[in-house]
Every structure is written in structure tokens, then in C-alpha cells.
Write a protein that holds these residues in place. Structure first.
Motif, PDB file in Angstrom:
ATOM      1  N   ILE B 135       0.841  -1.207   0.000  1.00 32.43           N
ATOM      2  CA  ILE B 135       0.000   0.000   0.000  1.00 32.43           C
ATOM      3  C   ILE B 135       0.871   1.250   0.000  1.00 32.43           C
ATOM      4  CG2 ILE B 135      -1.671   1.270   1.380  1.00 32.43           C
ATOM      5  CD1 ILE B 135      -2.604  -1.601   2.305  1.00 32.43           C
ATOM      6  N   PHE B 136       1.907   1.241   0.830  1.00 37.04           N
ATOM      7  CA  PHE B 136       2.754   2.432   0.909  1.00 37.04           C
ATOM      8  C   PHE B 136       3.548   2.614  -0.389  1.00 37.04           C
ATOM      9  CE2 PHE B 136       2.814   1.114   5.615  1.00 37.04           C
ATOM     10  CZ  PHE B 136       1.520   1.590   5.761  1.00 37.04           C
ATOM     11  N   ALA B 137       3.898   1.507  -1.017  1.00 40.36           N
ATOM     12  CA  ALA B 137       4.610   1.619  -2.290  1.00 40.36           C
ATOM     13  C   ALA B 137       3.694   2.190  -3.364  1.00 40.36           C
ATOM     14  CB  ALA B 137       5.139   0.248  -2.715  1.00 40.36           C
ATOM     15  N   VAL B 138       2.420   1.796  -3.345  1.00 43.99           N
ATOM     16  CA  VAL B 138       1.489   2.354  -4.330  1.00 43.99           C
ATOM     17  C   VAL B 138       1.323   3.853  -4.096  1.00 43.99           C
ATOM     18  CG1 VAL B 138      -0.905   2.299  -5.142  1.00 43.99           C
ATOM     19  CG2 VAL B 138       0.303   0.160  -4.731  1.00 43.99           C
ATOM     20  N   VAL B 139       1.305   4.262  -2.835  1.00 46.01           N
ATOM     21  CA  VAL B 139       1.211   5.701  -2.528  1.00 46.01           C
ATOM     22  C   VAL B 139       2.394   6.440  -3.155  1.00 46.01           C
ATOM     23  CG1 VAL B 139       1.347   7.391  -0.650  1.00 46.01           C
ATOM     24  CG2 VAL B 139      -0.123   5.385  -0.416  1.00 46.01           C
ATOM     25  N   CYS B 140       3.594   5.887  -2.947  1.00 49.07           N
ATOM     26  CA  CYS B 140       4.791   6.540  -3.504  1.00 49.07           C
ATOM     27  C   CYS B 140       4.748   6.527  -5.029  1.00 49.07           C
ATOM     28  CB  CYS B 140       6.055   5.821  -3.025  1.00 49.07           C
ATOM     29  SG  CYS B 140       6.342   6.028  -1.276  1.00 49.07           S
ATOM     30  N   ALA B 141       4.267   5.418  -5.589  1.00 50.95           N
ATOM     31  CA  ALA B 141       4.223   5.310  -7.051  1.00 50.95           C
ATOM     32  C   ALA B 141       3.278   6.343  -7.640  1.00 50.95           C
ATOM     33  CB  ALA B 141       3.773   3.905  -7.454  1.00 50.95           C
ATOM     34  N   ALA B 142       2.131   6.507  -7.004  1.00 48.05           N
ATOM     35  CA  ALA B 142       1.096   7.383  -7.571  1.00 48.05           C
ATOM     36  C   ALA B 142       1.554   8.833  -7.657  1.00 48.05           C
ATOM     37  CB  ALA B 142      -0.169   7.287  -6.729  1.00 48.05           C
ATOM     38  N   ILE B 143       2.488   9.220  -6.791  1.00 44.02           N
ATOM     39  CA  ILE B 143       2.971  10.603  -6.791  1.00 44.02           C
ATOM     40  C   ILE B 143       3.495  10.989  -8.176  1.00 44.02           C
ATOM     41  CG2 ILE B 143       4.857  12.068  -5.945  1.00 44.02           C
ATOM     42  CD1 ILE B 143       4.611  10.603  -3.255  1.00 44.02           C
ATOM     43  N   PHE B 144       4.246  10.065  -8.808  1.00 48.38           N
ATOM     44  CA  PHE B 144       5.020  10.469  -9.982  1.00 48.38           C
ATOM     45  C   PHE B 144       4.182  10.751 -11.222  1.00 48.38           C
ATOM     46  CE2 PHE B 144       8.105   8.708  -7.109  1.00 48.38           C
ATOM     47  CZ  PHE B 144       9.060   9.709  -7.132  1.00 48.38           C
ATOM     48  N   PRO B 145       3.322   9.826 -11.668  1.00 48.68           N
ATOM     49  CA  PRO B 145       2.533  10.180 -12.866  1.00 48.68           C
ATOM     50  C   PRO B 145       1.617  11.371 -12.615  1.00 48.68           C
ATOM     51  CG  PRO B 145       1.841   8.044 -11.978  1.00 48.68           C
ATOM     52  CD  PRO B 145       3.070   8.452 -11.228  1.00 48.68           C
ATOM     53  N   VAL B 146       1.098  11.499 -11.402  1.00 46.53           N
ATOM     54  CA  VAL B 146       0.177  12.605 -11.139  1.00 46.53           C
ATOM     55  C   VAL B 146       0.934  13.933 -11.243  1.00 46.53           C
ATOM     56  CG1 VAL B 146      -1.189  13.702  -9.326  1.00 46.53           C
ATOM     57  CG2 VAL B 146      -1.456  11.267  -9.788  1.00 46.53           C
ATOM     58  N   PHE B 147       2.120  13.989 -10.655  1.00 46.63           N
ATOM     59  CA  PHE B 147       2.855  15.258 -10.694  1.00 46.63           C
ATOM     60  C   PHE B 147       3.520  15.504 -12.042  1.00 46.63           C
ATOM     61  CE2 PHE B 147       1.921  15.182  -6.308  1.00 46.63           C
ATOM     62  CZ  PHE B 147       1.841  16.519  -5.960  1.00 46.63           C
ATOM     63  N   HIS B 148       3.722  14.430 -12.800  1.00 44.12           N
ATOM     64  CA  HIS B 148       4.261  14.645 -14.135  1.00 44.12           C
ATOM     65  C   HIS B 148       3.248  15.363 -15.021  1.00 44.12           C
ATOM     66  CE1 HIS B 148       5.984  12.946 -18.116  1.00 44.12           C
ATOM     67  NE2 HIS B 148       6.607  14.060 -17.785  1.00 44.12           N
ATOM     68  N   LEU B 149       1.980  15.351 -14.601  1.00 45.00           N
ATOM     69  CA  LEU B 149       0.987  16.103 -15.367  1.00 45.00           C
ATOM     70  C   LEU B 149       1.314  17.594 -15.344  1.00 45.00           C
ATOM     71  CD1 LEU B 149      -2.259  14.461 -13.988  1.00 45.00           C
ATOM     72  CD2 LEU B 149      -1.226  14.060 -16.211  1.00 45.00           C
ATOM     73  N   ARG B 151       0.171  20.264 -14.252  1.00 44.36           N
ATOM     74  CA  ARG B 151      -0.980  20.951 -13.658  1.00 44.36           C
ATOM     75  C   ARG B 151      -1.847  19.894 -12.958  1.00 44.36           C
ATOM     76  NH1 ARG B 151      -2.764  24.282 -18.854  1.00 44.36           N
ATOM     77  NH2 ARG B 151      -1.846  22.471 -19.855  1.00 44.36           N
ATOM     78  N   ILE B 152      -1.442  19.621 -11.717  1.00 38.60           N
ATOM     79  CA  ILE B 152      -2.083  18.493 -11.046  1.00 38.60           C
ATOM     80  C   ILE B 152      -3.543  18.736 -10.738  1.00 38.60           C
ATOM     81  CG2 ILE B 152      -0.014  17.489  -9.978  1.00 38.60           C
ATOM     82  CD1 ILE B 152      -1.230  18.932  -7.391  1.00 38.60           C
ATOM     83  N   TRP B 153      -3.953  19.999 -10.784  1.00 40.34           N
ATOM     84  CA  TRP B 153      -5.379  20.243 -10.511  1.00 40.34           C
ATOM     85  C   TRP B 153      -6.251  19.686 -11.629  1.00 40.34           C
ATOM     86  CZ3 TRP B 153      -1.385  23.599 -10.667  1.00 40.34           C
ATOM     87  CH2 TRP B 153      -1.249  24.384 -11.805  1.00 40.34           C
ATOM     88  N   TYR B 154      -5.621  19.238 -12.715  1.00 46.40           N
ATOM     89  CA  TYR B 154      -6.385  18.557 -13.765  1.00 46.40           C
ATOM     90  C   TYR B 154      -6.315  17.039 -13.653  1.00 46.40           C
ATOM     91  CZ  TYR B 154      -6.997  23.001 -16.193  1.00 46.40           C
ATOM     92  OH  TYR B 154      -7.356  24.281 -16.525  1.00 46.40           O
ATOM     93  N   SER B 155      -5.711  16.532 -12.587  1.00 50.40           N
ATOM     94  CA  SER B 155      -5.497  15.085 -12.542  1.00 50.40           C
ATOM     95  C   SER B 155      -6.812  14.312 -12.505  1.00 50.40           C
ATOM     96  CB  SER B 155      -4.620  14.702 -11.350  1.00 50.40           C
ATOM     97  OG  SER B 155      -5.187  15.194 -10.176  1.00 50.40           O
ATOM     98  N   TRP B 156      -7.883  14.957 -12.121  1.00 51.74           N
ATOM     99  CA  TRP B 156      -9.156  14.242 -12.136  1.00 51.74           C
ATOM    100  C   TRP B 156      -9.631  13.954 -13.558  1.00 51.74           C
ATOM    101  CZ3 TRP B 156     -13.603  16.701 -14.022  1.00 51.74           C
ATOM    102  CH2 TRP B 156     -13.476  18.076 -14.256  1.00 51.74           C
ATOM    103  N   PHE B 157      -9.004  14.575 -14.535  1.00 51.78           N
ATOM    104  CA  PHE B 157      -9.327  14.253 -15.935  1.00 51.78           C
ATOM    105  C   PHE B 157      -9.013  12.794 -16.262  1.00 51.78           C
ATOM    106  CE2 PHE B 157      -9.266  18.511 -18.462  1.00 51.78           C
ATOM    107  CZ  PHE B 157     -10.192  19.041 -17.594  1.00 51.78           C
ATOM    108  N   LEU B 158      -8.146  12.181 -15.424  1.00 50.24           N
ATOM    109  CA  LEU B 158      -7.803  10.784 -15.664  1.00 50.24           C
ATOM    110  C   LEU B 158      -9.004   9.870 -15.439  1.00 50.24           C
ATOM    111  CD1 LEU B 158      -4.454  10.699 -13.669  1.00 50.24           C
ATOM    112  CD2 LEU B 158      -4.662  10.504 -16.131  1.00 50.24           C
ATOM    113  N   PHE B 159      -9.915  10.319 -14.625  1.00 49.11           N
ATOM    114  CA  PHE B 159     -11.032   9.448 -14.246  1.00 49.11           C
ATOM    115  C   PHE B 159     -12.288   9.834 -15.015  1.00 49.11           C
ATOM    116  CE2 PHE B 159      -8.060   9.405 -10.762  1.00 49.11           C
ATOM    117  CZ  PHE B 159      -7.919   8.053 -10.548  1.00 49.11           C
TER     118      PHE B 159
END
Lengths: 188, 482
Positions: B135-149, B151-159
């Protein structure tokens, strides 16, 4: 000591949930469970700190119904994925990307597969809670003073007063005969 | 028989025959420890006064984690250009780190799900902490693609949420599949972890209540859902757990398969290979077991858990690391063979460039760490030397990070047009952001050690010899907990 309380006290009996007996080993519990099952009791239960092998059969507990929830969840999840992708990429706003088809079950499969698993997981856990009647933070069994060791190292057998064969004296005698110690009445 | 019907199809009849083979069975709990010893040991870890070393580690982990926070704050306030991405390498450490962390998580699910289905009882000592690691590894993993966007305030566009542009997600893209795969993986991992923990949380509740620590008893009580160890509940619980294991097993395989599709579905030489899904899954499990060893061995030493994580457990983990490491080595060799046999000059160049091009240093670090390191685990002497196993596990972690770096950077840096070739180097911000995720991970893991049952007490008790009811009463099957 609850164990020394006279069981035939009528006002107490009205409030009684049932009788609880303590066992020290899983083997003793298993043997007792087989006898209680054979005595024809229906509303009774065992408490153990871990799932005791063979206790289901010894108690006459049938196969769990949880898989039905899982199956329903899985089918719902898969259909949700397929319908969602068809609706979004073909029906509601058809977006042409690289000349690929607007909808195909092939490219919709990975997402549907993941949603199958996601919905199955929720349905399985939800179903388990539903079938078990949890969360239930207040249960007569939890009021028993020694029950805390039921999540550590002791084993208990509870026969409910609601059982048609329940009889304060006979049931107590049965539990004593099975090697249960500290037989006590549970408050309702 | 109702109980036998709960076992996986085909298993019960044959298990009765196979079981009594006179193979010596490793003792899973050392020194014949009993039920109450296990309860005392595991609960004692959460009940004792917070030890000073915990505070020191927690402080250091927080400082390291602040690097990630600072790096990400700088990125969001400035722009994604603060990372070292330049054409032609527009995708580097972020995806490397993402795949690295996701891969680490996979061992947790492997231990809890696949080893459960395979009835590997030794998993009970390590599954809880490995699931937490997931679980903690997934938390760390999720940081990178989201911040690579950027403009993270658009990250909900993924869903697939309705938005004012009306446009929906493109489900023909493996990147969108990845969104579903990783979010499902994270969710199911949390559910699996939590469901496995319910009986142990009930033990915590009862212990804290007995000790008069009502606040913590109440909190654990809420999460324990009123669990009372009823046999009728255990029956449904075990079935639910078995089903969760059954669905988590294909889940873990699908997640890294889909992660590998991010690359394999593209047309880039070096990425466009059909070997990627199994190769990525093997690599993920390899790196995950490396991390499990990295975490479990110090935990064992600090809390004196030698009776629960025995030499047999370490042997098993080392052997899986050896097996998956060798599979990864085979995949490296096969990639080269296919690059030659496929007779595609671009593919051939990509692989020669990998081994002898500008990133050759990274390639050979990768080969040394991933192919050579695990081979030491052939030797019993090595497996019995705990500190050496721990050091080797660090090499595995390191090597698997380099594997992802090699795959991603070498293929992008030398694309089809020599005029656009480049060389990627990370920026300082990038390095610190990644380094900080180890702090984020450690903070979470230290909190887990302090507040959660670090081992599955109920499952551990069920694999002790005392838990087996006298012969002649129980059917020969086993609990699906394995």
C-alpha cells in the motif's frame, strides 16, 4: 463468579442470552461442537481466536454464501466497464483516435477486467459483513468477562436460550459433560 | 462434507493422500510457542511505550520525506520543466520511479494472494507487513505520474468524471488502462489488508480494553467491526479471504502487465516487445521480495522475532528472489536474442546501444545487481548470514530501479532520427523528489509498526502445531488461509 450463580433463578433466566463454556484447546472445542451438533441444537456458536480446522463440519455449518455476492459483483463490474466505455467513446462523444474503432471489446477489456476485480472485492467484503451481521459492536457474548481471551488463546462454546432445545439445567449438564469449564450465563 | 466443499476444486480428495508424505516439515513458529505467546509478542509491540529508536527513525524519515514535499511544491509552483526532461527524453525518472514503486508493491500481493492459494503457510509471518509495504509503495508510485501532469489540478481528468469539455477519456490508450489498473490495485490492496487485519484488531481492542486504555480500545473497536471470533463468522470470513486472494492473484499479474503495456503497445524499438508482460511481472516480484527482505530483516532483529520469522522463512524468500531474478536474467538474454533473430535493424541497434551505448554504465549495473546478485542465494551459507542477505536485498532494489531506467532512457535517448538524439540527466529537484519518497514510505511504515498488528496473529496461531485438533475429528483439509 458467574459460574456459581444458580441457573434456575427465574428473573435472571428471563434476561439470559444463553450459556457459555470455556475450552482450553481447539481439539476439546471441536469434540464438544460435534456433540452439541448431534444433540440437535440449532442456535449456538463457537468462539475461537483463529479458524479451527474442521470446526465448520463439526458444527454442521454449510458452505458460505459469500461467493454469490462475489459473482454478482464480478458480473456487475465487467458489464459496467464494457457499457461505460461503449457509452463514453462510441455513443456519447465518439472521438476518432488514429482511425481505431470507436468501440471494441478488445480494448475495453483491460479496464473491464480491472473493474470486475474491483467490484468483486467490494461485493465479497460487503457480502461477508452482511452475512455475518457485522458491524455489531454490542453483542451479549462480548459482555462476558472472560471473552477477551477468545481473541487470544481460549475457546468458547455458546448455546442460546432462543434454541428450542435449550433448557437451563440440561444444557448446562451437557456442557459440563463435554468438558467445558466455567460454565456461565450470558446476560441478554 | 461441508468443510471439504470450501476447499478449492479438486484439492480435498488428493490432499488427504498427499499430506502424510514423510517429508520433514519446517516449524513455522520456533520453540513451540503457543497462542498466548504470539498474542503477547505482537500486541506487545503496539502496547509498549514508543521506543527511542522509533522516534529517531521517524524524525529522520520525516526529514527525508520533506524533500519530496519540497520538490513537488517547487514543481507545482514552477512547472514540470524543473525536472530534467528534454526532447527526446520527455518521460524518464517519473515513469521509472512509478514502475519501480509499483513493482515493489507486487511482492506484498504475491505473498498474500498467490502464496495463499498455493498454501504456502510460511507466508503468515510476513504477509501483513508485506501488504502494508504494497500500500505504501502504491502511494509513492502514484505521486510520480500525477505530478508529471504538471498541472495536477487537472489530474481528475484521468477518471471518467463528467466535465465541462464533454470529452471522455480515450480507452484505446494503455495509459488509461493503467489508471484503472493502479487505482484498482491500490483499492483492493487496502481492502485485502484491512479484511486480513479485522481479527487482529479485535485482539488489540480486547487487550487495550483489558489494560484500561479505553481511547485506543474504542478506536480499534470501531475498525474491528465488533468481531468476536464466532465460528460462523470465521466460516464466511475465510471464504471471503479466499475469494479476495483468488481475485488479487490475477489482479497483481494484470497490473504489471498493463504497466508494461505502457511501453509494449508503443512502436519504439526496445519497448515494442511481447516479452514485456511476463518479464515485468517477474521483475516486479523480484524487486518486491528484495524490499520485503530489506524491511523484514531489521524488523526481525529489532523486535526479536526470530521465532516467527525463522531461518526457513528467510530461505523461502531468498529462493523466490533467486528464481525471479534468474527469470529476469533469462528475459534480458531473450530480448537480445529476439533483437538479433527478429532482424529489425532498429531493434538490433536499440539493444546494442543499451549494452554499449552512452548508458552502458547503467546497463551493467542492472545486470550485475539483478542477474549476478541473486545467484549468491544458491548457497545455504549466504542465506543463513542475515546481514549479507540484507545487503544483497539492497542490491536487488537498486538493480531493479536501474532496469526501468535502462529500458526507458536508452530507448528514448536514441530514437529514429540521429539529429534528435540526446542524453538525459536528472535535475537536482528530480533526485531529491525521488529520494524523498523513501522517507514517505518509511514514515508510513513506521506508523504501521507502531499502530497496527505487524503480523497476522490469527493466521500465525492457525499454523502452529497446537492449532491442529486431535486426529480423527478434523477432515484432512486445511484452512484456506494456508
Amino acid at each position: 463468579m458467574p459460574g456459581t450463580r444458580p441457573p434456575e433463578n427465574p428473573p435472571m433466566a428471563e434476561k439470559t442470552y444463553g450459556l457459555i463454556a470455556t475450552f482450553d484447546t481447539p481439539g476439546a472445542l471441536l469434540r464438544a461442537a460435534e456433540r452439541v451438533r448431534d444433540a440437535g441444537y440449532r442456535k449456538w456458536d463457537c468462539i475461537s481466536p483463529f479458524p479451527v480446522h474442521g470446526l465448520d463440519a463439526a458444527m454442521g455449518v454449510g458452505r458460505s454464501h459469500v461467493p454469490r455476492f462475489s459473482l454478482a459483483g464480478g458480473i456487475t463490474g465487467f458489464c459496467t466497464g464494457m457499457v461505460m466505455i461503449w457509452y463514453m467513446d462510441k455513443f456519447d462523444y465518439a472521438l476518432s483516435v488514429g482511425g481505431k474503432p470507436f468501440f471494441s471489446p478488445l480494448f475495453a477489456f483491460p479496464v473491464s477486467y480491472e473493474l470486475t476485480i474491483l467490484f468483486t472485492a467490494f461485493a465479497t467484503i460487503g457480502g461477508m459483513f452482511l452475512v455475518n451481521g457485522l458491524p455489531m459492536h454490542y453483542h451479549p457474548v462480548l459482555k462476558y468477562e472472560h471473552i477477551r481471551r477468545g481473541t487470544s488463546d481460549l475457546f468458547f462454546l455458546v448455546i442460546e436460550r432462543a434454541d428450542p432445545r435449550y433448557d437451563a439445567e440440561n444444557t448446562r449438564a451437557l456442557l459440563e459433560g463435554l468438558g467445558g469449564r466455567e460454565i456461565a450465563e450470558l446476560e441478554g | 462434507m461441508p468443510h471439504a466443499a470450501q476447499l478449492p476444486a479438486g484439492a480435498p480428495a488428493i490432499l488427504g493422500e498427499v499430506r502424510p508424505a514423510s517429508l520433514p516439515r519446517a516449524q513455522l513458529v520456533g520453540h513451540g510457542r503457543g497462542f498466548s505467546w504470539i498474542t503477547e509478542k505482537i500486541c506487545g509491540i503496539a502496547e509498549e511505550k514508543t521506543p527511542p529508536w522509533w522516534w529517531w527513525c521517524f524524525g529522520v524519515a520525516c526529514v527525508i520525506a520533506s524533500f519530496t514535499v519540497a520538490g513537488l511544491t517547487y514543481l507545482v509552483s514552477t512547472g514540470v520543466g524543473v525536472w530534467g526532461h528534454r526532447s527526446p527524453v520527455n518521460w524518464a525518472w517519473d515513469i521509472v520511479n512509478f514502475v519501480f514503486w509499483i513493482g515493489i508493491g507486487h511482492a506484498g500481493t504475491l505473498i498474500s494472494a498467490i502464496l495463499c492459494l498455493l498454501r504456502q503457510k510460511w507466508r503468515t509471518s510476513i504477509n501483513r507487513s508485506a501488504e502494508a509495504m504494497t500500500i505504501f509503495a502504491v502511494v509513492c508510485a502514484a505521486i510520480f505520474p500525477v505530478f508529471h501532469l504538471g498541472r495536477i489540478w487537472y489530474s481528475w481528468f484521468l477518471f471518467p468524471l463528467p466535465n465541462s469539455n464533454i470529452v471522455w477519456q480515450n480507452y484505446r490508450s494503455p495509459l488509461e488502462w493503467d489508471v484503472f489498473a493502479v487505482s484498482t490495485y491500490g483499492t483492493v490492496s487496502v481492502l485485502f489488508w484491512y479484511v486480513g487485519m479485522i481479527p487482529d484488531l479485535a485482539t488489540f481492542r480486547d487487550r487495550f480494553a483489558a489494560a484500561g486504555r479505553n481511547m485506543r480500545a474504542k478506536i480499534y473497536g470501531v475498525f474491528a467491526m465488533g468481531w468476536r471470533g464466532s465460528a460462523r463468522h470465521w466460516s464466511n470470513y475465510e471464504m471471503a479471504y479466499l475469494i479476495l486472494a483468488g481475485i488479487a492473484a490475477p489482479l497483481v499479474l494484470s497490473v504489471h502487465t498493463i504497466v508494461s503495456f505502457d511501453f509494449a503497445v508503443s512502436l519504439l524499438p526496445g519497448w515494442h516487445t511481447t516479452i514485456f508482460p511476463p518479464y515485468f511481472v517477474a521483475g516486479a516480484i523480484f524487486s518486491g521480495f528484495g524490499m520485503v527482505l530489506t524491511l523484514a530483516l531489521p524488523l526481525r532483529a529489532v523486535y526479536r522475532l526470530e521465532d516467527l520469522i525463522t531461518q526457513y522463512h528467510i530461505d523461502c524468500m531468498c529462493k523466490i528472489t533467486l528464481a525471479t531474478g534468474t527469470m529476469v536474467g533469462y528475459a534480458y538474454a531473450m530480448e537480445f536474442f529476439i533483437a538479433w533473430y527478429g532482424a529489425n535493424p532498429y531493434e538490433g541497434f536499440a539493444f546494442i546501444n543499451r549494452a554499449f551505448g552512452p548508458y552502458a554504465w547503467a546497463y551493467w549495473i542492472m545486470v550485475t545487481c539483478n542477474v549476478v546478485t541473486p545467484q549468491f542465494f544458491w548457497f545455504k551459507k549466504v542465506r543463513q548470514c542475515t546481514w549479507l542477505v540484507w545487503v544483497l536485498s539492497l542490491f536487488v532494489n537498486c538493480g531493479m530501479w536501474f532496469e526501468r531506467f535502462v529500458i526507458i532512457a536508452t530507448s528514448l535517448a536514441r530514437d529514429f532520427l540521429p539529429s534528435s538524439w540526446g542524453y538525459y540527466s536528472p535535475s537536482v529537484v528530480e533526485i531529491f523528489t525521488f529520494f524523498g519518497t523513501f522517507g514517505v514510505f518509511s514514515v508510513l511504515f513506521l506508523l504501521f509498526i507502531r499502530f497496527c498488528p505487524i503480523m497476522a496473529m490469527a493466521e500465525l496461531k492457525a499454523v502452529t502445531p497446537q492449532a491442529i485438533p486431535d486426529a480423527g475429528h478434523a477432515p484432512p483439509g486445511e484452512s484456506p488461509h494456508g
